[in-house]
Design a protein around this motif. Structure first.
Motif: not given
Length: 267
Positions: A225-234, A236-243
């Motif tokens: 968001r800060r860098h005005q980039q699309p919020v992409s699934a590819e 964000l998926v790295d943030g699901l390591m704990s899932y």
């Protein structure tokens, strides 16, 4: 003899009563002056549908298509609601930056969002509203759909079929869901049961946006968001390591699913 003083006092009493009513009415209306109207987003009819029997599909392509078509309306609907909440929080943030006072209803709505997204303090300054804004944001549809496919075996798991739980979410209140057949003796968790697809999707999104285990995902999203980039699934998926206990293997599998199923997801 007629009491004329009563007749003289009555108009004055009526006038005082009228003034009192006007003042009370103004006091009730004042908190709403300048409040932003909340536009209602119509709920798609598909959200209330029962879970199809995905095991009956002989064609893998048709099964995938049907699965994504079933879940997509609910995911898009709740992401739209979240964007509406986000727009409100951004508007309140701008007011705080400009030194404007927030209205009573605006404060109450912020407090409600803080409870929903499990902030540990009231939203009353720029720091707390920035923390809330970090949580009130969408989860890409592609990511939600492939996680649902992965966790529910493409909608064929018992938890998905009988309890709309496509995401493998747990609950910890006795009787809140299904007791897993392979649960260890000293464990008390259950697999959550939901009354419909809409509640299941909203619970999943709220979990991703509020649980401490997914703070990394929210950090990646905030950076985009800060860098005005699309919020992409590819991303964000790295943030699901704990899932999942599978760790990096789980992330790699989700990435593979995103890339190989994109034509079905977006069709």
């Amino acid at each position: 003899m007629t009491n004329l003083s009563f007749m003289r006092d009555k108009p004055l009493t009526q006038l005082l009563r009228l003034v009192w009513l006007v003042l009370v009415g103004a006091a009730l209306i004042y908190p709403f002056i300048g409040e932003e109207e909340q536009t209602l987003i119509p709920m798609p009819d598909e959200i209330s549908a029962e879970v199809p029997d995905f095991s009956t599909y002989e064609s893998i392509e048709e099964k995938k298509q049907a699965f994504f078509e079933y879940l997509r309306p609910a995911v898009n609907y709740h992401n739209q609601l979240i964007l509406q909440e986000r727009n409100f929080v951004q508007a309140m943030r701008q007011k705080i930056i400009e030194g404007q006072k927030l209205g009573l209803i605006q404060k109450r709505r912020l407090d409600k969002l803080a409870r929903i997204y499990k902030l540990d303090k009231a939203v009353n300054d720029l720091d707390s509203i920035n923390r809330l804004l970090r949580r009130v944001d969408i989860v890409p549809t592609e990511l939600v759909l492939v996680q649902a496919a992965n966790e529910s075996a493409w909608g064929t798991s018992r938890f998905a079929r009988e309890g709309f739980n496509f995401f493998g979410m747990w609950c910890f209140r006795r009787g809140c869901g299904f007791v897993p057949r392979q649960r260890e003796e000293d464990s008390s968790h259950e697999v959550a049961r939901f009354k419909d697809l809409s509640h299941a999707v909203r619970a999943y999104l709220t979990n991703i946006n509020s649980h401490y285990a997914y703070s990394e995902l929210r950090g990646i999203r905030a950076s985009l968001r800060r860098h005005q980039q699309p919020v992409s699934a590819e991303y964000l998926v790295d943030g699901l390591m704990s899932y999942s206990e599978r760790g990096q293997d789980y992330i790699d599998e989700l990435l593979h699913m995103i890339r190989t199923n994109r034509k079905y997801i977006n069709s």
